[in-house]
Enzyme design. Structure first.
Site, mmCIF file in Angstrom:
data_model
loop_
_atom_site.group_PDB
_atom_site.id
_atom_site.type_symbol
_atom_site.label_atom_id
_atom_site.label_comp_id
_atom_site.label_asym_id
_atom_site.label_seq_id
_atom_site.Cartn_x
_atom_site.Cartn_y
_atom_site.Cartn_z
ATOM 1 N N THR A 175 0.746 -1.327 -0.024
ATOM 2 C CA THR A 175 0.089 0.039 -0.138
ATOM 3 C C THR A 175 0.923 1.317 0.040
ATOM 4 O O THR A 175 2.108 1.229 0.417
ATOM 5 C CB THR A 175 -0.794 -0.044 1.283
ATOM 6 O OG1 THR A 175 -1.729 -1.168 1.282
ATOM 7 C CG2 THR A 175 -1.606 1.013 1.551
ATOM 8 N N ARG A 203 -12.748 -9.164 -1.011
ATOM 9 C CA ARG A 203 -12.024 -8.852 0.082
ATOM 10 C C ARG A 203 -11.840 -7.461 0.153
ATOM 11 O O ARG A 203 -10.988 -6.979 -0.966
ATOM 12 C CB ARG A 203 -10.785 -9.761 0.288
ATOM 13 C CG ARG A 203 -9.858 -9.457 1.506
ATOM 14 C CD ARG A 203 -9.039 -8.441 1.192
ATOM 15 N NE ARG A 203 -7.998 -8.359 2.400
ATOM 16 C CZ ARG A 203 -7.315 -7.325 2.364
ATOM 17 N NH1 ARG A 203 -6.901 -6.505 1.632
ATOM 18 N NH2 ARG A 203 -6.187 -7.134 3.476
ATOM 19 N N GLY A 205 -9.531 -4.485 2.391
ATOM 20 C CA GLY A 205 -8.745 -4.403 3.545
ATOM 21 C C GLY A 205 -8.979 -3.199 4.248
ATOM 22 O O GLY A 205 -10.081 -2.588 4.541
ATOM 23 N N ASP A 206 -8.142 -2.649 5.158
ATOM 24 C CA ASP A 206 -8.249 -1.472 6.296
ATOM 25 C C ASP A 206 -8.145 -0.046 5.343
ATOM 26 O O ASP A 206 -8.858 1.000 5.875
ATOM 27 C CB ASP A 206 -7.013 -1.520 7.277
ATOM 28 C CG ASP A 206 -5.853 -1.487 6.881
ATOM 29 O OD1 ASP A 206 -5.554 -2.347 5.616
ATOM 30 O OD2 ASP A 206 -5.077 -0.911 7.219
ATOM 31 N N THR A 226 -0.127 0.808 6.788
ATOM 32 C CA THR A 226 -0.054 -0.493 5.731
ATOM 33 C C THR A 226 0.226 -1.620 6.531
ATOM 34 O O THR A 226 1.040 -1.407 7.339
ATOM 35 C CB THR A 226 1.312 -0.017 4.824
ATOM 36 O OG1 THR A 226 1.533 -1.167 4.058
ATOM 37 C CG2 THR A 226 2.408 0.644 5.611
ATOM 38 N N GLY A 227 -0.221 -2.674 6.034
ATOM 39 C CA GLY A 227 0.314 -3.789 6.834
ATOM 40 C C GLY A 227 -1.037 -4.993 6.432
ATOM 41 O O GLY A 227 -1.691 -4.618 5.696
ATOM 42 N N GLY A 229 -4.007 -5.947 6.588
ATOM 43 C CA GLY A 229 -5.350 -5.195 6.882
ATOM 44 C C GLY A 229 -6.341 -5.810 7.615
ATOM 45 O O GLY A 229 -7.116 -5.085 8.398
HETATM 46 N N1 ASP Z 1 -3.176 -2.785 4.116
HETATM 47 C C1 ASP Z 1 -3.142 -3.422 2.881
HETATM 48 C C2 ASP Z 1 -4.719 -4.322 2.874
HETATM 49 O O1 ASP Z 1 -4.739 -5.185 3.813
HETATM 50 C C3 ASP Z 1 -2.236 -4.220 2.426
HETATM 51 C C4 ASP Z 1 -0.744 -3.350 2.534
HETATM 52 O O2 ASP Z 1 -0.886 -2.630 3.219
HETATM 53 O O3 ASP Z 1 0.156 -3.735 2.018
HETATM 54 O O4 ASP Z 1 -5.195 -4.318 1.854
#
Ligand code: ASP
Length: 308
Positions: A175, A203, A205-206, A226-227, A229
């Site tokens: 992200t 799906r 994410g966050d 980022t991470g 989600g």
């Molecule tokens: N947070 C993002 C998600 O889960 C993925 C990412 O940060 O790489 O969609």
């Protein structure tokens, strides 16, 4: 200076031995383009909202990052993207989830905020809205990158999904997002992502969820995460940091540390975030091995980072 900006290009298993010098240089170049684009707007007395959008557009256009061009493939081999923008002065926000063929999803999120009465739009409906307000579309080929395709080939016959930056060690990018303080004292946050490789069933994410992956409030902070989600959603990360500041009187640094280094770690939530408050304090904590990041603080000092 009376303004500041910070951004990320994803967090995860990013270690020096996993990046060639050329690739490292290419990432830093992408980060530099983005931080410079955002800073230019702030220098010209533009708003924090415009600055975070400009920074994220650069990152979306840069193929190494998992947003816009370079977004990961979902289970059926398409690119389904999420994005959000929020401004702290009036808590206005716009977000889109699961949109396809939108060249710059952050511009669509911004249009939801400024040209509709809504906060969040998804899928076909969001794309119909995009057409109605003249947002640019791009065909599937535009989003294709070889490394994303390879990542997907490894997973496509399984029901596994994968955080962009936790597999294929050489290709760790996730992200993207930015936060900024403008010369009027307003803060804003923006986040954009292709989500996770081989994701299915719509799906989300966050990133496009206000309070989880993205949040801004002039009284507390602006955050872009980022991470993984799912964990960031369950921990309501961005709003939790804001609440610790608002209700407990913690500093930005204290609040970020508790949420990223303790609460998230306890539930296995790998990742990080960029954060700013209305005084221009910047925090870029992450509990993963690395996070692509850059900032320009109130003193005009520019920094870049990739590893811990
Ligand atoms: N947070 C993002 C998600 O889960 C993925 C990412 O940060 O790489 O969609």
């Amino acid at each position: 200076m009376s303004h500041a900006i910070a951004l990320h290009g994803g967090a995860g298993t990013i270690a020096p031995e996993l990046l060639t010098p050329e690739l490292e240089k290419a990432y830093l170049h992408g980060l530099d383009l983005a931080i410079s684009a955002g800073n230019k707007i702030l220098l010209a007395n533009g708003s924090a909202t415009e600055a975070v959008a400009a920074a994220v557009i650069e990152l979306e256009n840069y193929p190494l990052f998992n947003a816009g061009k370079g977004a990961v493939f979902n289970h059926v081999g398409k690119h389904e993207m999420d994005a959000a923008i929020m401004q702290g002065v009036d808590l206005m926000a716009g977000t889109v989830a699961g949109v396809k063929n939108i060249k710059n999803p952050i511009l669509l999120a911004q249009a939801v905020m400024t040209q509709s009465a809504h906060v969040m739009m998804a899928g076909d409906g969001a794309e119909a809205f995009a057409k109605s307000v003249g947002i640019e579309f791009a065909d599937d080929d535009y989003f294709y990158t070889e490394q994303r395709y390879k990542q997907w080939l490894d997973l496509k016959d399984s029901s596994n999904y994968q955080l962009d930056h936790s597999a294929n060690p050489g290709n760790k990018m996730g992200t993207v997002g930015a936060v900024a303080l403008d010369s009027f004292g307003n803060i804003a946050a923006a986040t954009s992502t292709g989500g996770m490789t081989n994701k299915q069933f719509g799906r989300i994410g966050d990133s496009p969820v206000i309070g989880a992956g993205t949040y801004a409030n002039n009284h507390t902070c602006a955050i872009s995460c980022t991470g993984h989600g799912e964990l960031f959603l369950r921990a309501v990360v961005a709003y939790d940091i804001s609440c610790l500041m608002e209700y407990k009187g913690l500093s930005l640094k204290e609040a970020c540390n508790i949420v990223v280094m303790d609460k998230l770690v306890k539930i296995g939530g790998e990742g990080g975030l960029v954060a700013i408050d209305a005084k221009g304090n910047i925090e870029m904590p992450f509990n993963s091995e690395g996070m692509y990041r850059a900032s320009i603080n109130m003193a005009g000092e520019k920094t870049f980072g990739i590893y811990r």
